[in-house]
Scaffold this motif. Structure first.
Motif, PDB file in Angstrom:
ATOM      1  N   VAL A 356       0.838  -1.200   0.000  1.00 34.77           N
ATOM      2  CA  VAL A 356       0.000   0.000   0.000  1.00 34.77           C
ATOM      3  C   VAL A 356       0.873   1.249   0.000  1.00 34.77           C
ATOM      4  CG1 VAL A 356      -1.681   1.348   1.326  1.00 34.77           C
ATOM      5  CG2 VAL A 356      -1.969  -1.126   1.091  1.00 34.77           C
ATOM      6  N   GLN A 357       1.919   1.262   0.831  1.00 36.75           N
ATOM      7  CA  GLN A 357       2.807   2.422   0.876  1.00 36.75           C
ATOM      8  C   GLN A 357       3.548   2.595  -0.449  1.00 36.75           C
ATOM      9  OE1 GLN A 357       2.593   4.517   3.366  1.00 36.75           O
ATOM     10  NE2 GLN A 357       1.120   3.115   4.303  1.00 36.75           N
ATOM     11  N   ALA A 358       3.973   1.497  -1.063  1.00 34.99           N
ATOM     12  CA  ALA A 358       4.659   1.587  -2.354  1.00 34.99           C
ATOM     13  C   ALA A 358       3.710   2.098  -3.432  1.00 34.99           C
ATOM     14  CB  ALA A 358       5.214   0.212  -2.741  1.00 34.99           C
ATOM     15  N   LYS A 359       2.470   1.660  -3.376  1.00 37.83           N
ATOM     16  CA  LYS A 359       1.462   2.146  -4.324  1.00 37.83           C
ATOM     17  C   LYS A 359       1.279   3.655  -4.173  1.00 37.83           C
ATOM     18  CE  LYS A 359      -2.452   2.400  -6.748  1.00 37.83           C
ATOM     19  NZ  LYS A 359      -2.468   2.461  -8.218  1.00 37.83           N
ATOM     20  N   ALA A 360       1.271   4.147  -2.938  1.00 37.63           N
ATOM     21  CA  ALA A 360       1.096   5.579  -2.696  1.00 37.63           C
ATOM     22  C   ALA A 360       2.253   6.381  -3.276  1.00 37.63           C
ATOM     23  CB  ALA A 360       0.971   5.849  -1.193  1.00 37.63           C
ATOM     24  N   VAL A 361       3.455   5.833  -3.249  1.00 32.84           N
ATOM     25  CA  VAL A 361       4.609   6.518  -3.842  1.00 32.84           C
ATOM     26  C   VAL A 361       4.446   6.640  -5.348  1.00 32.84           C
ATOM     27  CG1 VAL A 361       7.086   6.325  -4.310  1.00 32.84           C
ATOM     28  CG2 VAL A 361       6.222   5.858  -2.019  1.00 32.84           C
ATOM     29  N   ARG A 364      -0.240   7.655  -5.811  1.00 32.41           N
ATOM     30  CA  ARG A 364      -1.145   8.019  -4.706  1.00 32.41           C
ATOM     31  C   ARG A 364      -2.328   7.057  -4.603  1.00 32.41           C
ATOM     32  NH1 ARG A 364      -3.418   8.630  -0.768  1.00 32.41           N
ATOM     33  NH2 ARG A 364      -3.720  10.476   0.549  1.00 32.41           N
ATOM     34  N   HIS A 365      -3.118   6.924  -5.642  1.00 25.43           N
ATOM     35  CA  HIS A 365      -4.164   5.908  -5.693  1.00 25.43           C
ATOM     36  C   HIS A 365      -4.694   5.839  -7.113  1.00 25.43           C
ATOM     37  CE1 HIS A 365      -7.451   8.870  -5.943  1.00 25.43           C
ATOM     38  NE2 HIS A 365      -6.824   9.549  -4.992  1.00 25.43           N
ATOM     39  N   THR A 366      -5.290   4.709  -7.449  1.00 27.10           N
ATOM     40  CA  THR A 366      -5.911   4.530  -8.757  1.00 27.10           C
ATOM     41  C   THR A 366      -7.193   5.366  -8.829  1.00 27.10           C
ATOM     42  OG1 THR A 366      -4.966   2.329  -9.010  1.00 27.10           O
ATOM     43  CG2 THR A 366      -6.948   2.802 -10.290  1.00 27.10           C
ATOM     44  N   ALA A 367      -7.523   5.839 -10.031  1.00 31.67           N
ATOM     45  CA  ALA A 367      -8.702   6.695 -10.225  1.00 31.67           C
ATOM     46  C   ALA A 367      -9.919   6.110  -9.524  1.00 31.67           C
ATOM     47  CB  ALA A 367      -8.975   6.862 -11.715  1.00 31.67           C
ATOM     48  N   ILE A 368     -10.608   6.961  -8.756  1.00 37.03           N
ATOM     49  CA  ILE A 368     -11.634   6.477  -7.837  1.00 37.03           C
ATOM     50  C   ILE A 368     -12.968   6.191  -8.517  1.00 37.03           C
ATOM     51  CG2 ILE A 368     -12.318   8.812  -7.154  1.00 37.03           C
ATOM     52  CD1 ILE A 368     -12.200   5.642  -4.933  1.00 37.03           C
ATOM     53  N   VAL A 369     -13.395   7.004  -9.488  1.00 40.52           N
ATOM     54  CA  VAL A 369     -14.733   6.807 -10.064  1.00 40.52           C
ATOM     55  C   VAL A 369     -14.857   5.457 -10.777  1.00 40.52           C
ATOM     56  CG1 VAL A 369     -16.419   7.698 -11.715  1.00 40.52           C
ATOM     57  CG2 VAL A 369     -15.233   9.267 -10.181  1.00 40.52           C
TER      58      VAL A 369
END
Length: 495
Positions: A356-361, A364-369
């Protein structure tokens, strides 16, 4: 610079009257460029605005607006009664006399950058319109885009707190639904907290390669195997060790005998890419035992297991894991549509937070919609119906291809396993050069993928790839498939 030269420079500033961009913005950009490239040097006094107007035939307000913007950004200094000057704080332009690299770059890429760029050069990307026999493509015209549009529109109409920055792990309701789905369909044992939503499975493979391996670590890779997975491994600086594949899947004994110190193994046990075989239970257990004993990671890429046409989908390797060494990677590109760019990882509990922390680097996050729309798509039953509908459609087209190969090319090609997936491999019965056949087919509007494309160039004779082709069928209309088979027959028979 003399006044006459300065006036010539100003008169030559490029302005396009009637263009969409206002004249003052064009004038601002032209003066800024002249300052940055040294044609207007620090401390140089510019003409009064009335002279500027006369030289360029523009209004005084145009010049005043351009001057004001340049002054606000620090390119010009000026005061009433003193004049307007190029700021002395603007640094002199960098000399262009330094020799350029062979590639035209200012300086060579770093060693890491070169590795990242080189890693994916051998990966084939889809280009041009769909044609027989493109691999890796689902049947997009079956997707209920009207339903998807409605679900997304509903979310856009009711924005909530999720429209800010979201959890790097992904939209929790989607992870909860995927958890239920994976348990029921693939036997995956997990909680929502073990699932990380990614921008496609390719991002998952890059993240895993980056955080699980140090430069120089060894990693097993199926040969032949998916080049899109060996690319991230090489980009991470890993020593990719090719392990042969036979009718039972990855040859674990070969890997143990020749590279027992590997820190990771990448496998496609349910439907091996590209040969289509399934890893036998003894091989699965041997692989898990080796990983547990050596504290090695196993990356299970389950890229198209939903499409099994003879019996239920096979249980995942992850479902047999008792040591917490398997990371299960899935994609929705083959089930829904590739442009969605949604994938996921199911990590052992001890690894989940690090991913999760590596993904945030990374982003940040995958498109939410799209995540929210997919959660609704699953919850309302559309997902299950779509899989059943596309499985039936794919099975029909697989049968068309198998029958067509038997009818048109039985003397030239032998079919490999055809019980799952979106494509099947066909082996040459007689001696043919894969690349020659592929080039000839492309000239006739047919897209073929040689099996040799999936071979590791560094692999030894033990990993020899059989000569043949990988033929996609799921996205190919029957008429196009029939035409492709006829043309392929002519090519193989030298007509």
């Amino acid at each position: 610079m003399s006044a006459s030269h300065l006036h010539q420079l100003i008169a030559a500033l490029p302005l396009q009257r009637g263009a969409g961009e206002p004249l003052f913005r064009q004038l601002y950009a032209a003066i800024k460029a002249a300052i940055l490239d040294g044609r207007m040097s620090p401390g140089m006094q510019l003409p009064p605005t009335r002279d500027f107007c006369r030289l360029l035939a523009v209004s005084r307000q145009t010049v005043l607006n351009a001057y004001a913007l340049l002054t606000a950004e620090g390119y010009l200094d000026g005061a009433v009664g003193r004049g307007t000057f190029v700021s002395r704080d603007v640094p002199l332009p960098v000399s262009a006399s330094a020799p350029a690299t062979a590639s035209g770059l200012l300086r060579p890429l770093s060693a890491r950058g070169q590795g990242v760029v080189a890693a994916m050069r051998q990966v084939a990307f889809h280009r041009g319109p769909l044609r027989a026999f493109r691999v890796g493509m689902p049947r997009i015209d079956h997707f209920p885009f009207d339903v998807w549009n409605r679900l997304e529109a509903r979310r856009w109409r009711r924005p909530d707190h999720h429209f800010g920055y979201s959890d790097p792990a992904g939209y929790l309701p989607l992870r909860e639904l995927l958890c239920v789905y994976l348990k029921a369909s693939r036997g995956v044992q997990c909680t929502p907290q073990q699932i990380v939503i990614t921008s496609g499975s390719q991002q998952a493979l890059f993240l895993l390669s980056t955080i699980l391996l140090a430069p120089g670590d060894s990693a097993w890779m199926e040969s032949p195997g998916y080049r899109g997975a060996s690319g991230p491994l090489r980009a991470a600086g890993a020593r990719v060790f090719p392990v042969p594949v036979d009718a039972q899947g990855l040859d674990v004994a070969y890997g143990v005998a020749h590279c027992p110190q590997a820190k990771l193994a990448y496998v496609t046990p349910s439907h091996q890419m590209p040969l289509g075989v399934s890893m036998s239970l003894p091989r699965r257990l041997a692989l898990l035992a080796w990983a547990a004993h050596n504290k090695a990671w196993l990356v299970e890429d389950d890229y198209d297991s939903e499409y099994r046409y003879t019996g239920a989908p096979l249980a995942s390797l992850q479902s047999l894991d008792r040591a917490g060494c398997v990371v299960y990677v899935g994609t929705l590109s083959k089930v829904l549509f590739p442009g969605l760019r949604l994938g996921y990882m199911v990590a052992p509990p001890a690894l989940a937070d690090a991913l999760v922390q590596a993904k945030a680097v990374m982003d940040r996050h995958t498109a939410i919609v799209p995540q929210m729309a997919l959660a609704d798509f699953i919850a309302e039953g559309h997902f299950g119906r779509h899989i059943r509908r596309t499985r039936d459609s794919n099975a029909e087209r697989r049968d068309l291809l198998v029958r067509g190969l038997a009818r048109e090319l039985d003397d030239q090609l032998a079919c490999g396993p055809a019980d799952s997936g979106l494509e099947l491999c066909a082996y040459f019965r007689a001696g043919h050069d894969e690349e020659t056949v592929s080039r000839a087919a492309l000239a006739r509007g047919i897209e073929l993928r040689p099996l040799g494309h999936y071979a590791d160039p560094a692999a030894g004779p033990e990993c020899a790839t059989p000569s043949g082709l990988l033929l996609g069928f799921a996205a190919i209309p029957p008429d196009e498939m029939a035409h492709g088979l006829q043309e392929l027959g002519r090519i193989l028979r030298g007509r």
